[in-house]
Design a protein around this motif. Structure first.
Motif, short mmCIF file in Angstrom:
data_model
loop_
_atom_site.label_atom_id
_atom_site.label_comp_id
_atom_site.label_asym_id
_atom_site.label_seq_id
_atom_site.Cartn_x
_atom_site.Cartn_y
_atom_site.Cartn_z
N THR B 409 5.70 11.37 4.53
CA THR B 409 5.05 10.29 3.78
C THR B 409 4.94 10.60 2.29
OG1 THR B 409 3.08 11.22 4.73
CG2 THR B 409 3.68 9.03 5.46
N MET B 411 7.15 12.50 0.64
CA MET B 411 8.40 13.05 0.13
C MET B 411 8.94 12.27 -1.07
SD MET B 411 10.98 14.42 2.87
CE MET B 411 12.61 14.85 2.43
N SER B 412 8.80 10.93 -1.04
CA SER B 412 9.45 10.15 -2.10
C SER B 412 8.70 10.32 -3.42
CB SER B 412 9.51 8.69 -1.71
OG SER B 412 8.22 8.17 -1.70
N SER B 413 7.41 10.68 -3.37
CA SER B 413 6.66 10.77 -4.61
C SER B 413 6.54 12.19 -5.14
CB SER B 413 5.25 10.20 -4.39
OG SER B 413 4.62 10.93 -3.36
N SER B 414 7.07 13.18 -4.41
CA SER B 414 6.82 14.56 -4.80
C SER B 414 7.79 15.02 -5.88
CB SER B 414 6.92 15.47 -3.58
OG SER B 414 8.20 15.38 -3.05
#
Lengths: 301, 658
Positions: B409, B411-414
């Motif tokens: 959840t 991963m896309s913002s890290s």
């Protein structure tokens, strides 16, 4: 619901197309396109022979394998048309569900105390353990790209706002097509038509299944094939087209994929057993390219 | 009231030595039930309410010992009680053959230590004061040592026991060092002192000291080498409890310390994550190479500790980036996996104990075909094997799913480095899962399925019903977690929110978990449906039994089956540098006209143990004999030594050094 109808429709003609293509390439007229299904129906009506060395595990193997593949089919979406079950992280469940089926079929193979089936079981366990990372890297990078973690949300938003997505989609579809070949044990990993038990993977595991059990295993294998090819089709078909157009493209792709496999299997031999691990690891490497592509597109590097 | 029950149970345990042999077991069971009643009531009270503080009525030099039970302690208490209850129930059957053989005092000592191990673990999780914590920790190590050497008449067992005792004390020393470092700066020898230390100075060194100390108990690689020795040596109910809960005390300690961390979280997270992934992968790879069923399970404990480590590491990384969702899911996955592993690993050890009870063998090379004679045992083993491989609809999947979900959840913002860490941990988890399937198809398939590889002197029978009761309890719990995950996840998240003083909205997760339970139901119904359909189809076709299909030849006998060595062979080719696999056999001599019977077996080495521990030990062992020069056996030489010593002292005094 639409995706289930599409899966059923594809699974009816898919095995026939492969067989027919292979027949045409070898200069024969070939059998009827529905012949694989006639064979399966015949099997379903037949009695069974069980090995004297088998136990209750052997009785459970085939039904559980079949059930897991059917349940896995409920997860497959067709782009923005909702599938029956969808939740965040559902692809993890999907992979582990297929793991349950694989576990059961492997131990049923070990239950008949045959060296050949032991060999097949061992290879199945080994190849799938090498294959699974590729599937997770693939879906993980799609999750990173779209920001969602369920099949439905990933495919519904994949082509939403940028054309970069097609770069991703093509690599993803390529990896998925290769995963399909390994998961369902087709060439170049395994030749389902060879009669050399020493070199077979999947077919040799089910040597001792007969009648109804063998019938449902064959159905399950065909469905498994469609599940993965549906996933790669989902990557490629742009959503901007209208529904009938997309269904048309889907069927065209399925037929081309089947014919492609038929063509491929007519003209090349299977890998040496020892090369298989390398081949599968190379698919993993391609999947790694995907994740770096996503990172570049998302401006993380 | 309950504290009196607790104390009375521990005091009455000394009576074990003075009662007749026949009622010792029942007496032990009664005392265990007293402990369980007391501590379970505390745990439930705490899970519903606030922290409980109870005086034990005794004290050390640092003050009276008080039990401080917060939600984390309560959670671990419930796990300890469940597994110890199953362990003592199982011991009722497993110890039967030993009763006539062993002297009364040994039986008493064993049951006494079992009770005190239970009590000591309950004390470990409820101590806040450093001295009291170390005291409880030491009690736990000592009594588990006595339990391990139950069959001390065997020399190997005794040696293993001493090895275990030494390693535990190494861990003890590290934990003590950790507390002392903190106390030296803050003047407070307790977890509060550690907390204060963390708020003032760099967290990494002190965390590493604690991680090493608790890691020895938990079995993180490279501190794992006691596990594959001690578990096979101990009787099965002891291995079940040790692997199920005792190694989790290490995890408890790491949780306690991790929840106190305040700076340098990123580095610490990476360290724990790396330890987790390495332990997970190496643990399972070495497990695959084992032939001894209990040793295989011991290496599997290392693997599962690795999964827990991945969860803890991800949680710390989540805390470092301020992502509470990842923190709660990573730690929640780790905490739930602690419970799950306790359930299925103790079940695996108990069913392996059943095998030992029935055929007196534990090496897979000599087993095979047990499923036909021991139906319930093999079913229980199969369920545990599926659960430990993280396969739905059982509990192992749920905890791994939490970790996956947490990673996916965010991963896309890290950031870049976090994405890489996420991908690496997903890869680690997936590979561990795949290897686990490989390992347990081997363990189950080769020991329970097929045909017997060896004739057994006695007819093989299912074990007495009393030994299957714990299996039923454990399977019920496993299915409950697998089918109603949201309830358990809610509890775990509640514990963590209380521990970390955060609130996180986990509704999307609960939605997923509810879907999982629906799908699991569908799956079970469908499997039932297909089996029913087949039964209906069979009512009008012929079903025959025949020999296995031999591919054109008549099927061979039991010797043609796949063996543990051959099953592991494909992995060996890939993992050879790690496992140092070699064949042990004597080839035929050219001159040998009448060949004698030959044996062949394969062995693998534990490379990590070899490099980190044994190589040093060998070095010392090689150099120590050189000191033997001094031991000449002549009395006049020996008289010179004290003389030289006195001269040396004299010189030092003259030179003003002393």
């Amino acid at each position: 619901m639409l995706s289930i109808i599409l899966i059923v429709a594809s699974v009816i003609f898919f095995p026939g197309v492969i067989v027919k293509t292979k027949a045409l390439f070898s200069g024969r007229k070939g059998q009827d396109i529905l012949q694989p299904w006639h064979d399966i129906i015949r099997l379903l009506k037949k009695g069974s022979v069980y090995s004297t060395s088998s136990s209750f595990v052997f009785q459970l193997g085939a039904p559980i394998y079949f059930a897991t593949v059917i349940v896995a089919a409920l997860f497959i979406p067709f782009e923005e048309n909702n599938c029956i079950i969808s939740f965040s992280g559902d692809f993890v469940f999907f992979a582990y569900l297929l793991g349950l089926g694989r576990f059961m079929i492997i131990i049923s193979a070990l239950d008949v105390s045959s060296a050949f089936e032991g060999m097949g079981a061992n290879r199945e366990a080994f190849y799938s353990l090498l294959m699974e990372p590729a599937f997770f890297i693939l879906l993980g990078s799609l999750a990173m790209f779209t920001g969602y973690s369920s099949f439905y949300d990933i495919f519904a938003s994949l082509h939403y706002n940028s054309y970069f997505s097609f770069i991703i989609a093509i690599i993803a579809a390529y990896v998925l097509a290769n995963i399909t070949l390994v998961e369902t044990s087709r060439l170049p990993v395994d030749d389902p038509l060879t009669h050399l038990e020493l070199t077979m993977v999947h077919e040799v595991m089910v040597l001792d299944h007969s009648g109804f059990d063998l019938g449902i295993i064959k159905i399950a294998n065909n469905i498994k094939f469609i599940l993965f090819s549906m996933l790669s089709a989902n990557c490629l078909i742009p959503q901007s087209l209208d529904l009938w157009m997309r269904i048309g493209i889907l069927f065209l792709m399925q037929v081309l994929f089947a014919a492609g496999i038929g063509w491929f299997e007519s003209f090349r031999a299977r890998n040496k057993m020892i090369m298989n691990a390398q081949y599968i690891l190379s698919i993993n490497a391609v999947a790694m390219i995907l994740i770096f592509a996503v990172m570049i597109i998302k401006n993380k590097i | 009231m309950n504290i009196i029950l607790f104390k009375v149970a521990l005091l009455l345990s000394f009576g074990m030595f003075f009662i007749p042999k026949k009622i010792k077991y029942s007496f032990g069971l009664l005392l265990h039930l007293m402990l369980i009643m007391a501590s379970t009531s505390w745990a439930f009270a705490v899970l519903r309410g606030t922290i409980l503080t109870l005086g034990l009525g005794v004290g050390t030099w640092s003050g009276p010992i008080t039990l401080v039970i917060d939600q984390l302690s309560a959670y671990f208490m419930l796990i300890i009680n469940l597994i110890c209850l199953c362990g003592i129930l199982y011991a009722g059957g497993y110890l039967q053959p030993y009763l006539p053989k062993k002297r009364s005092v040994f039986i008493s000592l064993h049951l006494f230590s079992f009770l005190w191990l239970h009590g000591a673990m309950l004390l470990v999780v409820s101590m806040q004061d450093g001295i009291a914590f170390l005291l409880a920790w030491e009690l736990m190590s000592l009594f588990s040592f006595i339990l391990v050497i139950f069959e001390a008449q065997k020399e190997a067992t005794l040696k293993t026991g001493i090895n275990y005792l030494l390693q535990m004390h190494l861990g003890f020393a590290m934990i003590m060092l950790g507390f002392l470092i903190a106390a030296n700066q803050t003047g407070d020898l307790s977890f509060e002192g550690v907390n204060n230390f963390f708020s003032q100075s760099d967290n990494v060194p002190l965390f590493l000291v604690f991680f090493a100390g608790f890691g020895i108990k938990a079995g993180f690689i490279p501190f794992h080498s006691w596990l594959p020795r001690a578990h096979p040596a101990a009787p099965s109910h002891v291995s079940g409890v040790m692997s199920g809960v005792m190694i989790k005390m290490g995890i408890y300690g790491i949780f306690r310390i991790s929840s106190l961390l305040q700076n340098n979280l990123h580095t610490i997270g990476i360290i724990v994550l790396a330890a987790g992934i390495i332990s997970g992968l190496l643990g399972v790879i070495m497990a695959i190479m084992q032939h001894d069923l209990k040793k295989l399970l011991a290496y599997h404990s290392i693997e599962n500790i690795g999964i827990i480590g991945i969860g803890i590491g991800m949680g710390i990384l989540g805390k470092s980036t301020g992502s509470n969702y990842l923190m709660i899911l990573g730690w929640g996955g780790a905490l739930l996996h602690t419970l799950n592993h306790a359930l299925f690993k103790s079940l695996l050890f108990f069913t392996t104990g059943n095998v030992y009870y029935a055929v007196h063998k534990i090496n897979m090379d000599h087993l095979g075909g047990l499923a036909k004679d021991m139906r319930y045992t093999s079913m229980a083993f199969l369920i545990a094997a599926l659960a430990i491989s993280g396969i739905p609809p059982f509990n192992g999947f749920i905890s791994e799913f939490l970790i996956y979900n947490g990673i996916l959840t965010q991963m896309s913002s890290s950031t870049f480095s976090h994405s890489i860490l996420s991908v690496v941990s997903i890869l680690g988890l997936v590979l561990i899962g795949g290897l686990c399937i490989y390992c347990f198809t081997k363990a189950f398939g080769l020991s329970f399925l097929g045909t017997r590889r060896e004739e057994h002197p006695h007819p093989v029978q299912e074990v007495p019903a009393i030994m299957l009761v714990p299996a039923f309890i454990l399977i019920t719990c496993m299915l409950a977690i697998g089918l109603v995950p949201s309830f358990f996840v809610n509890e775990v998240v509640g514990v963590l929110q209380n521990l970390t003083h955060t609130t996180v909205n986990i509704d999307p997760l609960l939605l997923s978990l509810n879907s999982i339970s629906y799908v699991n139901m569908i799956l079970i119904v469908l499997i039932g449906g297909v089996i029913g359909l087949r039964a209906w189809q069979r009512s009008f076709v012929k079903v025959a039994v025949g020999p296995t299909w031999g591919c054109g030849y008549t099927a061979g006998d039991f010797r043609h089956q796949y063996t543990p060595t051959s099953y592991a062979d494909s992995l060996r080719e890939l993992a050879d540098p790690l496992i140092q696999y070699h064949r042990v056999y004597k080839s035929f001599d050219e001159q040998e006209i009448f060949p004698l019977p030959k044996t062949f077996h394969t062995e693998s080495k534990d490379l990590i143990e070899e490099k980190t521990i044994l190589s040093w030990v060998h070095l010392i062992v090689n150099y120590l004999p050189k000191a033997g020069i001094a031991q000449s056996g002549l009395i006049n030489h020996y008289l010179i030594y004290p003389m030289l010593f006195l001269l040396l002292i004299g010189f030092l005094i003259v030179l003003n050094i002393l």
